[in-house]
Design a protein around this motif. Structure first.
Motif, mmCIF file in Angstrom:
data_model
loop_
_atom_site.group_PDB
_atom_site.id
_atom_site.type_symbol
_atom_site.label_atom_id
_atom_site.label_comp_id
_atom_site.label_asym_id
_atom_site.label_seq_id
_atom_site.Cartn_x
_atom_site.Cartn_y
_atom_site.Cartn_z
ATOM 1 N N GLY A 291 0.816 -1.211 0.000
ATOM 2 C CA GLY A 291 0.000 0.000 0.000
ATOM 3 C C GLY A 291 0.848 1.257 0.000
ATOM 4 N N VAL A 292 1.921 1.258 0.786
ATOM 5 C CA VAL A 292 2.839 2.399 0.809
ATOM 6 C C VAL A 292 3.519 2.550 -0.559
ATOM 7 C CG1 VAL A 292 4.949 3.321 1.846
ATOM 8 C CG2 VAL A 292 3.222 2.217 3.290
ATOM 9 N N GLY A 293 3.931 1.431 -1.151
ATOM 10 C CA GLY A 293 4.574 1.475 -2.460
ATOM 11 C C GLY A 293 3.659 2.013 -3.545
ATOM 12 N N GLY A 381 -9.854 -1.087 -15.908
ATOM 13 C CA GLY A 381 -8.817 -1.777 -15.140
ATOM 14 C C GLY A 381 -8.644 -1.212 -13.746
ATOM 15 N N ALA A 382 -8.716 0.128 -13.607
ATOM 16 C CA ALA A 382 -8.523 0.760 -12.300
ATOM 17 C C ALA A 382 -9.649 0.397 -11.338
ATOM 18 C CB ALA A 382 -8.432 2.272 -12.464
ATOM 19 N N LEU A 418 -8.001 -0.432 3.725
ATOM 20 C CA LEU A 418 -7.118 0.734 3.611
ATOM 21 C C LEU A 418 -6.159 0.592 2.424
ATOM 22 C CD1 LEU A 418 -6.286 1.502 7.356
ATOM 23 C CD2 LEU A 418 -7.571 2.949 5.763
ATOM 24 N N THR A 419 -5.691 -0.632 2.182
ATOM 25 C CA THR A 419 -4.826 -0.852 1.017
ATOM 26 C C THR A 419 -5.599 -0.589 -0.274
ATOM 27 O OG1 THR A 419 -3.614 -2.540 2.262
ATOM 28 C CG2 THR A 419 -3.305 -2.500 -0.119
ATOM 29 N N GLY A 420 -6.862 -1.001 -0.308
ATOM 30 C CA GLY A 420 -7.703 -0.696 -1.463
ATOM 31 C C GLY A 420 -7.887 0.799 -1.652
ATOM 32 N N LEU A 421 -8.021 1.530 -0.538
ATOM 33 C CA LEU A 421 -8.128 2.987 -0.616
ATOM 34 C C LEU A 421 -6.845 3.592 -1.174
ATOM 35 C CD1 LEU A 421 -9.647 5.631 -0.019
ATOM 36 C CD2 LEU A 421 -8.730 5.526 2.320
ATOM 37 N N CYS A 422 -5.691 3.080 -0.742
ATOM 38 C CA CYS A 422 -4.412 3.549 -1.281
ATOM 39 C C CYS A 422 -4.348 3.328 -2.794
ATOM 40 C CB CYS A 422 -3.250 2.822 -0.605
ATOM 41 S SG CYS A 422 -3.008 3.242 1.139
ATOM 42 N N ILE A 425 -6.628 5.896 -4.551
ATOM 43 C CA ILE A 425 -6.023 7.234 -4.590
ATOM 44 C C ILE A 425 -4.922 7.296 -5.651
ATOM 45 C CG2 ILE A 425 -4.617 8.860 -3.282
ATOM 46 C CD1 ILE A 425 -6.139 7.920 -0.763
ATOM 47 N N ALA A 426 -4.051 6.278 -5.655
ATOM 48 C CA ALA A 426 -2.935 6.279 -6.602
ATOM 49 C C ALA A 426 -3.420 6.182 -8.041
ATOM 50 C CB ALA A 426 -1.995 5.112 -6.283
ATOM 51 N N LEU A 427 -4.423 5.344 -8.297
ATOM 52 C CA LEU A 427 -4.937 5.199 -9.654
ATOM 53 C C LEU A 427 -5.691 6.452 -10.104
ATOM 54 C CD1 LEU A 427 -6.085 1.486 -9.353
ATOM 55 C CD2 LEU A 427 -4.375 2.343 -10.963
ATOM 56 N N SER A 428 -6.414 7.091 -9.177
ATOM 57 C CA SER A 428 -7.104 8.340 -9.524
ATOM 58 C C SER A 428 -6.100 9.425 -9.887
ATOM 59 C CB SER A 428 -7.972 8.801 -8.348
ATOM 60 O OG SER A 428 -8.948 7.830 -8.026
#
Length: 501
Positions: A291-293, A381-382, A418-422, A425-428
Protein backbone atom coordinates in the motif's frame (compact mmCIF):
# COMPACT_ATOMS: atom_id res chain seq x y z
CA UNK A 1 -7.28 -38.47 -23.96
CA UNK A 2 -4.75 -40.42 -21.89
CA UNK A 3 -1.96 -38.09 -23.03
CA UNK A 4 -3.93 -34.91 -22.42
CA UNK A 5 -2.24 -34.25 -19.06
CA UNK A 6 1.24 -34.04 -20.60
CA UNK A 7 0.23 -31.77 -23.50
CA UNK A 8 0.65 -28.46 -21.56
CA UNK A 9 4.34 -29.37 -21.26
CA UNK A 10 4.97 -31.11 -24.60
CA UNK A 11 3.17 -28.51 -26.73
CA UNK A 12 5.27 -25.46 -25.69
CA UNK A 13 8.40 -27.66 -25.55
CA UNK A 14 8.04 -28.72 -29.19
CA UNK A 15 7.01 -25.22 -30.28
CA UNK A 16 10.01 -23.73 -28.48
CA UNK A 17 12.41 -26.21 -30.10
CA UNK A 18 11.02 -25.45 -33.57
CA UNK A 19 11.22 -21.70 -32.99
CA UNK A 20 14.79 -21.79 -31.68
CA UNK A 21 15.90 -24.24 -34.39
CA UNK A 22 14.54 -21.90 -37.08
CA UNK A 23 15.54 -18.73 -35.25
CA UNK A 24 16.79 -17.20 -38.51
CA UNK A 25 13.43 -17.81 -40.17
CA UNK A 26 10.82 -15.26 -41.11
CA UNK A 27 9.06 -13.22 -38.45
CA UNK A 28 5.65 -14.16 -39.80
CA UNK A 29 6.33 -17.89 -39.37
CA UNK A 30 7.59 -17.37 -35.81
CA UNK A 31 4.49 -15.42 -34.91
CA UNK A 32 2.24 -18.04 -36.46
CA UNK A 33 3.88 -20.84 -34.48
CA UNK A 34 3.96 -18.84 -31.23
CA UNK A 35 0.36 -17.67 -31.37
CA UNK A 36 -0.91 -20.98 -32.72
CA UNK A 37 0.79 -23.00 -29.98
CA UNK A 38 -0.56 -20.67 -27.28
CA UNK A 39 -4.09 -20.79 -28.71
CA UNK A 40 -3.95 -24.60 -28.73
CA UNK A 41 -2.79 -24.42 -25.11
CA UNK A 42 -5.98 -22.52 -24.24
CA UNK A 43 -8.05 -25.34 -25.76
CA UNK A 44 -6.01 -27.93 -23.86
CA UNK A 45 -6.59 -25.96 -20.65
CA UNK A 46 -10.34 -25.94 -21.25
CA UNK A 47 -10.28 -29.71 -21.81
CA UNK A 48 -8.27 -30.23 -18.60
CA UNK A 49 -10.69 -28.13 -16.55
CA UNK A 50 -13.61 -30.08 -17.96
CA UNK A 51 -11.91 -33.37 -17.10
CA UNK A 52 -10.91 -32.25 -13.61
CA UNK A 53 -14.42 -30.89 -13.00
CA UNK A 54 -15.67 -34.39 -12.24
CA UNK A 55 -13.59 -34.34 -9.05
CA UNK A 56 -11.46 -37.31 -10.07
CA UNK A 57 -7.70 -37.03 -9.50
CA UNK A 58 -5.76 -38.36 -12.51
CA UNK A 59 -2.04 -38.79 -13.07
CA UNK A 60 0.31 -39.42 -15.97
CA UNK A 61 3.32 -41.65 -15.30
CA UNK A 62 6.19 -40.71 -17.62
CA UNK A 63 7.81 -43.82 -19.10
CA UNK A 64 5.07 -45.84 -17.37
CA UNK A 65 7.10 -45.77 -14.15
CA UNK A 66 4.40 -45.82 -11.51
CA UNK A 67 4.44 -43.66 -8.37
CA UNK A 68 6.08 -43.26 -5.97
CA UNK A 69 9.19 -44.24 -7.99
CA UNK A 70 8.52 -42.60 -11.35
CA UNK A 71 7.98 -39.02 -12.48
CA UNK A 72 4.27 -38.23 -12.41
CA UNK A 73 2.11 -35.35 -13.54
CA UNK A 74 -1.02 -34.89 -11.42
CA UNK A 75 -4.28 -33.40 -12.62
CA UNK A 76 -6.83 -32.13 -10.13
CA UNK A 77 -9.07 -29.09 -10.06
CA UNK A 78 -6.32 -26.72 -8.91
CA UNK A 79 -3.66 -27.72 -11.44
CA UNK A 80 -6.21 -27.63 -14.29
CA UNK A 81 -7.36 -24.15 -13.27
CA UNK A 82 -3.80 -22.82 -13.15
CA UNK A 83 -2.89 -24.27 -16.57
CA UNK A 84 -5.95 -22.67 -18.18
CA UNK A 85 -5.30 -19.34 -16.45
CA UNK A 86 -1.70 -19.34 -17.69
CA UNK A 87 -2.78 -20.05 -21.26
CA UNK A 88 -5.41 -17.30 -21.30
CA UNK A 89 -2.90 -14.77 -19.95
CA UNK A 90 -0.20 -15.91 -22.39
CA UNK A 91 -2.46 -15.61 -25.43
CA UNK A 92 -3.13 -11.93 -24.75
CA UNK A 93 0.57 -11.28 -24.14
CA UNK A 94 1.88 -13.09 -27.22
CA UNK A 95 -0.62 -11.47 -29.61
CA UNK A 96 0.34 -8.07 -28.17
CA UNK A 97 4.03 -8.89 -28.68
CA UNK A 98 3.45 -9.68 -32.35
CA UNK A 99 3.06 -5.97 -33.09
CA UNK A 100 6.81 -5.43 -32.94
CA UNK A 101 7.88 -6.11 -29.35
CA UNK A 102 9.02 -9.59 -30.38
CA UNK A 103 11.55 -8.12 -32.87
CA UNK A 104 13.41 -5.96 -30.35
CA UNK A 105 15.61 -8.90 -29.37
CA UNK A 106 16.32 -12.45 -30.44
CA UNK A 107 14.43 -15.70 -29.83
CA UNK A 108 11.44 -14.09 -28.12
CA UNK A 109 8.82 -16.64 -29.18
CA UNK A 110 10.97 -19.69 -28.42
CA UNK A 111 11.82 -18.43 -24.94
CA UNK A 112 8.19 -17.45 -24.37
CA UNK A 113 7.09 -21.03 -25.13
CA UNK A 114 9.72 -22.51 -22.86
CA UNK A 115 8.64 -20.29 -20.02
CA UNK A 116 5.10 -21.59 -20.53
CA UNK A 117 6.51 -25.12 -20.38
CA UNK A 118 8.20 -24.40 -17.05
CA UNK A 119 5.11 -22.75 -15.56
CA UNK A 120 2.78 -25.55 -16.65
CA UNK A 121 5.23 -28.17 -15.43
CA UNK A 122 5.34 -26.55 -11.99
CA UNK A 123 1.53 -26.66 -11.82
CA UNK A 124 1.29 -30.31 -12.90
CA UNK A 125 4.26 -32.06 -11.31
CA UNK A 126 3.66 -34.53 -8.51
CA UNK A 127 7.08 -34.55 -6.84
CA UNK A 128 9.28 -31.97 -5.19
CA UNK A 129 12.42 -32.50 -7.23
CA UNK A 130 10.63 -31.94 -10.52
CA UNK A 131 8.97 -28.89 -9.00
CA UNK A 132 12.54 -27.63 -8.55
CA UNK A 133 13.40 -28.60 -12.15
CA UNK A 134 10.41 -26.77 -13.63
CA UNK A 135 11.15 -23.75 -11.44
CA UNK A 136 14.60 -23.65 -13.03
CA UNK A 137 13.19 -23.99 -16.55
CA UNK A 138 10.78 -21.09 -16.12
CA UNK A 139 13.42 -18.98 -14.39
CA UNK A 140 16.04 -19.52 -17.10
CA UNK A 141 13.55 -18.48 -19.77
CA UNK A 142 12.45 -15.49 -17.67
CA UNK A 143 16.07 -14.30 -17.31
CA UNK A 144 16.41 -14.02 -21.09
CA UNK A 145 12.92 -12.56 -21.60
CA UNK A 146 13.55 -9.91 -18.95
CA UNK A 147 16.60 -8.71 -20.89
CA UNK A 148 14.77 -8.82 -24.25
CA UNK A 149 15.57 -5.61 -26.09
CA UNK A 150 18.37 -4.60 -23.71
CA UNK A 151 18.68 -1.33 -21.82
CA UNK A 152 20.39 -0.22 -18.60
CA UNK A 153 17.31 -0.49 -16.38
CA UNK A 154 16.61 -4.05 -17.55
CA UNK A 155 20.19 -5.15 -16.99
CA UNK A 156 20.20 -3.70 -13.45
CA UNK A 157 16.85 -5.30 -12.62
CA UNK A 158 17.99 -8.54 -14.25
CA UNK A 159 21.10 -8.79 -12.08
CA UNK A 160 19.06 -8.50 -8.87
CA UNK A 161 16.45 -10.91 -10.18
CA UNK A 162 19.02 -13.54 -11.20
CA UNK A 163 21.09 -13.34 -8.01
CA UNK A 164 18.10 -13.62 -5.68
CA UNK A 165 16.57 -16.48 -7.62
CA UNK A 166 19.87 -18.35 -7.74
CA UNK A 167 20.01 -18.09 -3.96
CA UNK A 168 16.42 -19.30 -3.79
CA UNK A 169 17.22 -22.24 -6.06
CA UNK A 170 20.15 -23.27 -3.87
CA UNK A 171 17.93 -23.15 -0.77
CA UNK A 172 15.24 -25.11 -2.60
CA UNK A 173 17.71 -27.87 -3.42
CA UNK A 174 18.89 -28.01 0.20
CA UNK A 175 15.29 -28.22 1.44
CA UNK A 176 14.49 -31.04 -0.99
CA UNK A 177 17.60 -32.92 0.17
CA UNK A 178 16.64 -32.52 3.83
CA UNK A 179 13.09 -33.75 3.23
CA UNK A 180 14.31 -36.69 1.15
CA UNK A 181 16.79 -37.65 3.86
CA UNK A 182 14.06 -37.55 6.51
CA UNK A 183 11.28 -39.29 4.56
CA UNK A 184 13.02 -41.34 1.87
CA UNK A 185 10.82 -40.06 -0.95
CA UNK A 186 10.29 -37.04 -3.20
CA UNK A 187 6.80 -37.88 -4.43
CA UNK A 188 4.51 -35.42 -2.64
CA UNK A 189 1.67 -37.89 -2.11
CA UNK A 190 4.06 -40.54 -0.80
CA UNK A 191 5.76 -37.99 1.46
CA UNK A 192 2.39 -36.97 2.88
CA UNK A 193 1.58 -40.61 3.63
CA UNK A 194 4.93 -41.19 5.30
CA UNK A 195 4.67 -38.11 7.50
CA UNK A 196 1.64 -39.67 9.18
CA UNK A 197 4.00 -42.29 10.67
CA UNK A 198 7.16 -40.22 10.93
CA UNK A 199 9.46 -41.12 13.86
CA UNK A 200 9.63 -38.34 16.43
CA UNK A 201 13.40 -37.94 16.06
CA UNK A 202 12.97 -36.88 12.41
CA UNK A 203 10.32 -34.25 13.06
CA UNK A 204 12.92 -31.51 13.51
CA UNK A 205 14.49 -32.21 10.11
CA UNK A 206 11.12 -32.19 8.37
CA UNK A 207 10.19 -28.94 10.12
CA UNK A 208 13.44 -27.34 8.97
CA UNK A 209 12.89 -28.57 5.41
CA UNK A 210 9.30 -27.36 5.40
CA UNK A 211 10.26 -23.89 6.62
CA UNK A 212 13.07 -23.63 4.06
CA UNK A 213 10.53 -24.41 1.37
CA UNK A 214 8.33 -21.63 2.74
CA UNK A 215 11.22 -19.19 2.30
CA UNK A 216 11.72 -20.37 -1.29
CA UNK A 217 8.04 -20.15 -2.16
CA UNK A 218 7.78 -16.82 -0.35
CA UNK A 219 10.57 -15.49 -2.59
CA UNK A 220 8.76 -16.71 -5.71
CA UNK A 221 5.48 -15.21 -4.48
CA UNK A 222 7.17 -11.93 -3.41
CA UNK A 223 6.12 -12.12 0.23
CA UNK A 224 7.59 -9.59 2.66
CA UNK A 225 10.53 -9.36 3.36
CA UNK A 226 11.40 -11.15 0.09
CA UNK A 227 9.54 -8.88 -2.33
CA UNK A 228 12.08 -6.10 -2.96
CA UNK A 229 13.19 -7.57 -6.29
CA UNK A 230 9.72 -7.45 -7.84
CA UNK A 231 8.72 -3.79 -8.41
CA UNK A 232 11.78 -2.70 -10.39
CA UNK A 233 11.98 -6.03 -12.24
CA UNK A 234 8.39 -5.98 -13.43
CA UNK A 235 8.54 -2.26 -14.25
CA UNK A 236 11.67 -2.74 -16.37
CA UNK A 237 10.50 -5.83 -18.27
CA UNK A 238 9.06 -5.52 -21.80
CA UNK A 239 5.27 -5.15 -21.63
CA UNK A 240 4.35 -8.66 -22.92
CA UNK A 241 6.93 -10.21 -20.58
CA UNK A 242 5.67 -8.20 -17.60
CA UNK A 243 2.13 -9.36 -18.43
CA UNK A 244 3.25 -13.01 -18.43
CA UNK A 245 5.17 -12.36 -15.21
CA UNK A 246 1.78 -11.67 -13.58
CA UNK A 247 1.44 -15.46 -13.27
CA UNK A 248 4.96 -15.89 -11.84
CA UNK A 249 4.08 -14.79 -8.31
CA UNK A 250 1.08 -17.12 -8.51
CA UNK A 251 3.49 -20.04 -9.01
CA UNK A 252 4.73 -19.32 -5.48
CA UNK A 253 1.16 -19.04 -4.20
CA UNK A 254 0.30 -22.34 -5.90
CA UNK A 255 3.36 -24.07 -4.43
CA UNK A 256 2.38 -22.99 -0.90
CA UNK A 257 -1.18 -24.20 -1.42
CA UNK A 258 -0.10 -27.52 -2.91
CA UNK A 259 2.77 -28.46 -0.62
CA UNK A 260 1.26 -27.36 2.68
CA UNK A 261 -2.23 -28.71 2.03
CA UNK A 262 -0.89 -32.07 0.82
CA UNK A 263 2.36 -32.81 2.64
CA UNK A 264 1.67 -30.76 5.77
CA UNK A 265 -2.08 -31.28 5.90
CA UNK A 266 -4.14 -32.43 8.86
CA UNK A 267 -2.76 -35.99 8.61
CA UNK A 268 0.77 -34.71 9.36
CA UNK A 269 -0.01 -34.59 13.08
CA UNK A 270 2.17 -32.09 14.96
CA UNK A 271 3.56 -30.83 11.63
CA UNK A 272 0.12 -29.93 10.29
CA UNK A 273 -0.42 -26.33 9.15
CA UNK A 274 3.27 -25.62 9.53
CA UNK A 275 3.07 -22.51 7.40
CA UNK A 276 -0.20 -20.96 8.52
CA UNK A 277 0.89 -18.60 11.31
CA UNK A 278 3.92 -17.39 9.33
CA UNK A 279 1.92 -16.76 6.17
CA UNK A 280 -0.89 -14.95 8.01
CA UNK A 281 1.25 -12.28 9.67
CA UNK A 282 3.61 -11.86 6.71
CA UNK A 283 0.63 -11.43 4.37
CA UNK A 284 -0.64 -8.52 6.43
CA UNK A 285 2.83 -6.96 6.46
CA UNK A 286 3.05 -7.44 2.68
CA UNK A 287 -0.27 -5.62 2.25
CA UNK A 288 0.91 -2.67 4.34
CA UNK A 289 4.23 -2.38 2.48
CA UNK A 290 2.51 -2.72 -0.91
CA UNK A 291 0.00 0.00 0.00
CA UNK A 292 2.84 2.40 0.81
CA UNK A 293 4.57 1.48 -2.46
CA UNK A 294 1.42 2.13 -4.47
CA UNK A 295 1.15 5.65 -3.04
CA UNK A 296 4.84 6.34 -3.63
CA UNK A 297 4.96 5.15 -7.26
CA UNK A 298 5.67 7.88 -9.81
CA UNK A 299 5.57 5.70 -12.89
CA UNK A 300 2.58 3.78 -14.24
CA UNK A 301 4.57 0.56 -14.74
CA UNK A 302 5.89 0.76 -11.19
CA UNK A 303 2.38 1.44 -9.90
CA UNK A 304 1.06 -1.71 -11.58
CA UNK A 305 4.00 -3.69 -10.15
CA UNK A 306 3.04 -2.59 -6.63
CA UNK A 307 -0.57 -3.52 -7.40
CA UNK A 308 0.75 -7.02 -8.08
CA UNK A 309 2.23 -6.94 -4.56
CA UNK A 310 -1.14 -5.89 -3.17
CA UNK A 311 -2.65 -8.96 -4.79
CA UNK A 312 0.13 -11.14 -3.37
CA UNK A 313 -0.61 -9.95 0.17
CA UNK A 314 -4.33 -10.50 -0.38
CA UNK A 315 -3.83 -14.04 -1.68
CA UNK A 316 -1.44 -14.95 1.13
CA UNK A 317 -3.99 -13.69 3.66
CA UNK A 318 -6.44 -16.19 2.21
CA UNK A 319 -3.90 -18.97 2.75
CA UNK A 320 -3.17 -17.71 6.27
CA UNK A 321 -6.85 -17.88 7.23
CA UNK A 322 -6.63 -21.60 6.60
CA UNK A 323 -10.28 -22.46 5.86
CA UNK A 324 -11.76 -23.98 2.66
CA UNK A 325 -13.99 -20.92 2.37
CA UNK A 326 -10.95 -18.62 2.38
CA UNK A 327 -9.14 -20.80 -0.17
CA UNK A 328 -12.17 -20.67 -2.46
CA UNK A 329 -12.24 -16.88 -2.18
CA UNK A 330 -8.52 -16.52 -2.87
CA UNK A 331 -8.80 -18.72 -5.98
CA UNK A 332 -11.53 -16.49 -7.40
CA UNK A 333 -9.43 -13.43 -6.57
CA UNK A 334 -6.35 -15.11 -8.08
CA UNK A 335 -8.05 -15.48 -11.47
CA UNK A 336 -9.15 -11.85 -11.35
CA UNK A 337 -5.88 -10.28 -10.31
CA UNK A 338 -3.67 -12.32 -12.67
CA UNK A 339 -5.59 -11.29 -15.79
CA UNK A 340 -6.27 -7.68 -14.75
CA UNK A 341 -2.71 -6.83 -13.69
CA UNK A 342 -1.43 -8.52 -16.86
CA UNK A 343 -3.78 -6.34 -18.89
CA UNK A 344 -2.68 -3.22 -17.02
CA UNK A 345 0.98 -3.88 -17.89
CA UNK A 346 0.00 -4.01 -21.55
CA UNK A 347 -2.18 -0.91 -21.22
CA UNK A 348 0.68 1.01 -19.60
CA UNK A 349 2.78 0.30 -22.70
CA UNK A 350 0.05 1.65 -25.01
CA UNK A 351 -0.29 4.83 -22.96
CA UNK A 352 3.46 5.33 -22.85
CA UNK A 353 3.75 5.01 -26.63
CA UNK A 354 1.39 7.94 -27.18
CA UNK A 355 2.80 10.34 -24.57
CA UNK A 356 6.07 11.22 -26.24
CA UNK A 357 9.13 11.58 -24.03
CA UNK A 358 7.02 11.46 -20.87
CA UNK A 359 6.36 7.77 -21.48
CA UNK A 360 4.77 6.09 -18.48
CA UNK A 361 6.09 8.61 -15.93
CA UNK A 362 3.28 10.29 -14.03
CA UNK A 363 4.12 13.80 -15.21
CA UNK A 364 2.54 16.20 -17.69
CA UNK A 365 2.93 14.89 -21.23
CA UNK A 366 1.46 15.07 -24.71
CA UNK A 367 -2.24 14.30 -25.25
CA UNK A 368 -3.05 10.82 -26.50
CA UNK A 369 -4.18 10.22 -30.07
CA UNK A 370 -6.68 7.58 -28.99
CA UNK A 371 -7.21 8.97 -25.51
CA UNK A 372 -10.92 8.15 -25.29
CA UNK A 373 -10.48 4.42 -25.83
CA UNK A 374 -7.38 4.24 -23.64
CA UNK A 375 -9.11 6.19 -20.86
CA UNK A 376 -12.05 3.78 -21.01
CA UNK A 377 -9.79 0.76 -20.68
CA UNK A 378 -7.82 2.43 -17.89
CA UNK A 379 -11.04 3.17 -16.01
CA UNK A 380 -12.15 -0.45 -16.38
CA UNK A 381 -8.82 -1.78 -15.14
CA UNK A 382 -8.52 0.76 -12.30
CA UNK A 383 -12.02 0.11 -10.95
CA UNK A 384 -11.44 -3.63 -11.11
CA UNK A 385 -7.97 -3.75 -9.56
CA UNK A 386 -8.90 -1.28 -6.79
CA UNK A 387 -11.79 -3.53 -5.79
CA UNK A 388 -14.72 -1.21 -6.53
CA UNK A 389 -18.20 -2.51 -7.41
CA UNK A 390 -19.56 -3.85 -9.67
CA UNK A 391 -16.48 -5.59 -11.13
CA UNK A 392 -14.66 -8.77 -10.14
CA UNK A 393 -12.15 -7.12 -7.79
CA UNK A 394 -14.94 -6.06 -5.43
CA UNK A 395 -16.49 -9.52 -5.50
CA UNK A 396 -13.16 -11.25 -4.84
CA UNK A 397 -12.35 -9.00 -1.90
CA UNK A 398 -15.89 -9.36 -0.51
CA UNK A 399 -15.52 -13.14 -0.57
CA UNK A 400 -12.19 -12.92 1.27
CA UNK A 401 -13.53 -10.50 3.88
CA UNK A 402 -16.55 -12.72 4.45
CA UNK A 403 -14.26 -15.73 4.94
CA UNK A 404 -12.42 -14.07 7.85
CA UNK A 405 -13.36 -15.46 11.25
CA UNK A 406 -13.08 -14.10 14.78
CA UNK A 407 -9.88 -12.19 15.40
CA UNK A 408 -8.89 -12.45 11.75
CA UNK A 409 -11.52 -9.81 10.93
CA UNK A 410 -9.92 -7.29 13.29
CA UNK A 411 -6.71 -7.45 11.26
CA UNK A 412 -7.79 -8.23 7.71
CA UNK A 413 -10.74 -5.87 7.30
CA UNK A 414 -9.01 -2.55 8.10
CA UNK A 415 -5.71 -3.46 6.39
CA UNK A 416 -7.29 -4.78 3.19
CA UNK A 417 -9.77 -1.91 2.94
CA UNK A 418 -7.12 0.73 3.61
CA UNK A 419 -4.83 -0.85 1.02
CA UNK A 420 -7.70 -0.70 -1.46
CA UNK A 421 -8.13 2.99 -0.62
CA UNK A 422 -4.41 3.55 -1.28
CA UNK A 423 -4.80 1.86 -4.67
CA UNK A 424 -7.83 3.99 -5.47
CA UNK A 425 -6.02 7.23 -4.59
CA UNK A 426 -2.93 6.28 -6.60
CA UNK A 427 -4.94 5.20 -9.65
CA UNK A 428 -7.10 8.34 -9.52
CA UNK A 429 -3.99 10.50 -9.39
CA UNK A 430 -2.43 8.54 -12.26
CA UNK A 431 -5.56 8.77 -14.40
CA UNK A 432 -5.93 12.51 -13.94
CA UNK A 433 -2.26 13.06 -14.81
CA UNK A 434 -2.26 10.80 -17.86
CA UNK A 435 -5.53 11.91 -19.45
CA UNK A 436 -6.18 15.46 -18.22
CA UNK A 437 -2.81 17.11 -17.55
CA UNK A 438 -1.52 17.25 -21.13
CA UNK A 439 0.10 19.85 -23.33
CA UNK A 440 1.25 20.14 -26.94
CA UNK A 441 0.17 18.07 -29.91
CA UNK A 442 -0.64 14.34 -29.87
CA UNK A 443 2.42 12.15 -30.36
CA UNK A 444 3.02 8.57 -31.38
CA UNK A 445 1.42 6.26 -33.91
CA UNK A 446 -2.11 4.94 -33.87
CA UNK A 447 -2.36 1.55 -32.21
CA UNK A 448 -2.93 -1.63 -34.20
CA UNK A 449 -5.54 -4.35 -33.64
CA UNK A 450 -2.98 -6.72 -32.10
CA UNK A 451 -2.32 -4.39 -29.20
CA UNK A 452 -5.99 -3.61 -28.73
CA UNK A 453 -6.73 -7.33 -28.71
CA UNK A 454 -4.08 -8.13 -26.10
CA UNK A 455 -5.33 -5.49 -23.66
CA UNK A 456 -9.04 -6.05 -24.24
CA UNK A 457 -8.67 -9.84 -24.05
CA UNK A 458 -7.30 -9.58 -20.51
CA UNK A 459 -9.28 -6.65 -19.09
CA UNK A 460 -12.57 -8.10 -20.38
CA UNK A 461 -12.07 -10.87 -17.82
CA UNK A 462 -13.33 -8.57 -15.06
CA UNK A 463 -16.95 -8.14 -16.22
CA UNK A 464 -16.90 -11.73 -17.49
CA UNK A 465 -15.94 -13.03 -14.03
CA UNK A 466 -18.91 -11.14 -12.59
CA UNK A 467 -21.28 -12.53 -15.22
CA UNK A 468 -19.98 -16.06 -14.57
CA UNK A 469 -19.53 -15.63 -10.81
CA UNK A 470 -21.86 -18.55 -10.05
CA UNK A 471 -20.11 -21.32 -11.99
CA UNK A 472 -16.64 -19.91 -11.26
CA UNK A 473 -17.38 -19.81 -7.51
CA UNK A 474 -18.79 -23.33 -7.65
CA UNK A 475 -15.54 -24.52 -9.23
CA UNK A 476 -13.33 -22.70 -6.71
CA UNK A 477 -15.40 -24.03 -3.79
CA UNK A 478 -15.03 -27.58 -5.09
CA UNK A 479 -11.30 -26.97 -5.57
CA UNK A 480 -10.93 -25.74 -1.98
CA UNK A 481 -12.80 -28.78 -0.68
CA UNK A 482 -10.54 -31.06 -2.73
CA UNK A 483 -7.43 -29.39 -1.28
CA UNK A 484 -8.83 -29.76 2.24
CA UNK A 485 -9.19 -33.53 1.72
CA UNK A 486 -5.82 -34.59 0.27
CA UNK A 487 -6.35 -38.28 1.02
CA UNK A 488 -8.19 -38.66 -2.29
CA UNK A 489 -5.07 -37.55 -4.16
CA UNK A 490 -2.86 -39.84 -2.07
CA UNK A 491 -5.12 -42.82 -2.74
CA UNK A 492 -5.24 -42.02 -6.48
CA UNK A 493 -1.44 -42.07 -6.76
CA UNK A 494 -0.78 -44.91 -4.31
CA UNK A 495 -3.73 -47.30 -4.74
CA UNK A 496 -1.80 -50.49 -4.06
CA UNK A 497 -0.83 -49.25 -0.61
CA UNK A 498 -4.18 -47.64 0.13
CA UNK A 499 -2.43 -44.36 0.67
CA UNK A 500 0.07 -45.83 3.12
CA UNK A 501 3.83 -45.86 2.68
Amino acid sequence: MMHLIVLPIVLPLVAGILLLYRRQGGTRLKRLVGVGSTALLVLVGVALVERAGSGEVAYYALGDWQPPFGIVLVLDRLSALMVLLTAVLALGAVVFACDGDDERGSNFHGLFQWQLMGINGAFLTGDLFNLFVFFEVLLLASYALLLHGGGKSRIQAGVHYVVLNLAGSALFLIAVGVLYGATGTLNMADMAARLAELPAERAGLVTAGGLMLLVVFGLKAAMLPLYFWLPRTYAAAPAPVAALFAIMTKVGIYAILRVYSLIFGEAAGPLANLEQAWVWWLSLATLVAAGVGVLAARDLRLLVAYLVLVSVGTLLAGIGMGSPRAVSALLYYLIHTTLITGGLFLLAELIGQQRGKAGTRLVRGRPLQQGGWLAGLFFLGAVSVAGLPPLSGALGKALLLAAAEGGQRLWLWPILLLTGLCALIALSRAGSTLFWRSQGEPAGERLTWRKWFGVTWLLAASPLLVALAGPVSDYTEATADQLAAPQALIDALLPSAGGAP
